[in-house]
Structures are given as structure tokens and as C-alpha cells.
Design a protein around this motif. Structure first.
Motif, PDB file in Angstrom:
ATOM      1  N   ALA A 194      -9.163  -2.848   4.598  1.00 44.62           N
ATOM      2  CA  ALA A 194      -7.789  -3.115   4.161  1.00 44.62           C
ATOM      3  C   ALA A 194      -6.779  -2.433   5.082  1.00 44.62           C
ATOM      4  N   LEU A 195      -7.061  -1.195   5.476  1.00 43.29           N
ATOM      5  CA  LEU A 195      -6.152  -0.489   6.389  1.00 43.29           C
ATOM      6  C   LEU A 195      -6.106  -1.170   7.758  1.00 43.29           C
ATOM      7  N   ARG A 196      -7.267  -1.590   8.264  1.00 42.90           N
ATOM      8  CA  ARG A 196      -7.283  -2.307   9.548  1.00 42.90           C
ATOM      9  C   ARG A 196      -6.474  -3.600   9.448  1.00 42.90           C
ATOM     10  N   TRP A 197      -6.591  -4.286   8.304  1.00 41.09           N
ATOM     11  CA  TRP A 197      -5.850  -5.516   8.099  1.00 41.09           C
ATOM     12  C   TRP A 197      -4.350  -5.249   8.118  1.00 41.09           C
ATOM     13  N   LEU A 198      -3.904  -4.196   7.427  1.00 44.43           N
ATOM     14  CA  LEU A 198      -2.476  -3.861   7.414  1.00 44.43           C
ATOM     15  C   LEU A 198      -1.963  -3.566   8.817  1.00 44.43           C
ATOM     16  N   VAL A 199      -2.741  -2.805   9.591  1.00 43.05           N
ATOM     17  CA  VAL A 199      -2.336  -2.471  10.960  1.00 43.05           C
ATOM     18  C   VAL A 199      -2.234  -3.746  11.798  1.00 43.05           C
ATOM     19  N   LYS A 200      -3.187  -4.668  11.634  1.00 40.71           N
ATOM     20  CA  LYS A 200      -3.145  -5.932  12.378  1.00 40.71           C
ATOM     21  C   LYS A 200      -1.923  -6.763  11.998  1.00 40.71           C
ATOM     22  N   GLN A 201      -1.429  -6.590  10.778  1.00 39.65           N
ATOM     23  CA  GLN A 201      -0.240  -7.309  10.331  1.00 39.65           C
ATOM     24  C   GLN A 201       1.040  -6.690  10.885  1.00 39.65           C
TER      25      GLN A 201
END
Length: 158
Positions: free
Chosen positions: A16-23
Motif C-alpha cells: 500500500a505504501l509503495r502504491w501511494l508513492v507511485k501515485q
């Protein structure tokens, strides 16, 4: 985040954190550091506190991260319960399946190495080598990683 399947040892919160950073969203480096070093329930609790207190994340992002973190906690607790249950049984095989699996995979690798170095023309298909490699990484990582996490947890409790 949809239907989650654990892969390569990652956690739901890490994904989830990696996804937020990618966003393109900004996540405090302290949160990313703690998430990268999660080794047990205490680390997840610390991460939860940091996420709740973070001012850079929106409330929606915080709620999503906390829900993923809750699922990771449940998974760790259930794994621990299963291992405790296995160790309390009277069955020798149930209590020792992890060390026996570790010993078997290690012996298999050793035999493959010996056969490969001594017999002319001995060839193991690459699919079997890939499977053995994956299993060994999983078993060694799970066995020694969880044993280390248990010892750290016991040390912190004292």
C-alpha cells in the motif's frame, strides 16, 4: 487494493505504501523506514502510531493504510497461533515438520551438487532447480526469519 496475495515476502502495508508513492503522494521517510523493517506485531503497532500522527497523509490514505496494516497483524497473529498449536501437539511429525523440511531440502541440494560434480552427463532440468531454489528461500527465510522475530519479541517483552 483488491484481493491480496502475499508475494516475495512483502506485507500488505508495504504494498500500500509503495502504491501511494507511485501515485506521487508524499509519505514521511520515517514511516517508510519502519515499514521496511517490520519484524513483528510491535513494529506494526509503531507503524500504526506513526501513520495516525502523520500530517502529510490524507484521512482517506491513512484509513487505507491502517486497514492494510490490520490485515498484516491478523496474518502474523494467525501464523503464530498455528505454530504454537503445532508445537503443543503430541505428534512428532507436526512438531518437527519445519525443521524436517529444512533438513530435507538442504540434503536434496547437497545431493544435487555432489551428483552434478561427480557424474558425467548428469543434468537436472532447470524447472526443478528453480522450484528447489524457491522452496529453499521460502523455508530458510520463514524458519530463520520467524525464529529471529520470536527471539526479538521475547527480548523486548523482558
Amino acid at each position: 487494493m483488491g484481493d491480496y496475495k502475499k508475494k516475495n515476502g512483502t506485507t500488505r502495508i508495504g504494498d500500500a505504501l509503495r502504491w501511494l508513492v507511485k501515485q506521487g503522494k508524499e509519505v514521511a521517510p520515517e514511516i517508510l523506514t519502519i515499514a521496511g523493517n517490520v519484524t513483528g506485531i510491535e513494529a506494526l503497532n509503531e507503524l500504526s502510531t506513526k501513520i495516525k500522527g502523520d500530517t502529510g497523509l490524507s484521512e482517506t490514505d491513512k484509513q487505507m493504510l491502517l486497514e492494510e496494516l490490520r490485515y498484516d497483524m491478523i496474518e502474523m497473529q494467525e501464523t503464530t497461533k498455528r505454530w504454537v498449536s503445532d508445537n503443543q501437539t503430541d505428534s512428532y511429525l507436526t512438531r518437527n515438520i519445519r525443521p524436517l523440511t529444512l533438513a530435507f531440502l538442504t540434503a536434496t541440494l547437497f545431493i544435487y551438487i555432489i551428483l552434478d560434480s561427480t557424474l558425467q552427463g548428469f543434468n537436472i532440468d532447470s524447472h526443478w532447480i528453480d522450484l528447489l531454489s524457491s522452496l529453499m528461500l521460502l523455508v530458510y527465510g520463514g524458519y530463520f526469519g520467524m525464529r529471529s522475530a520470536e527471539k526479538i519479541t521475547k527480548h523486548w517483552k523482558k
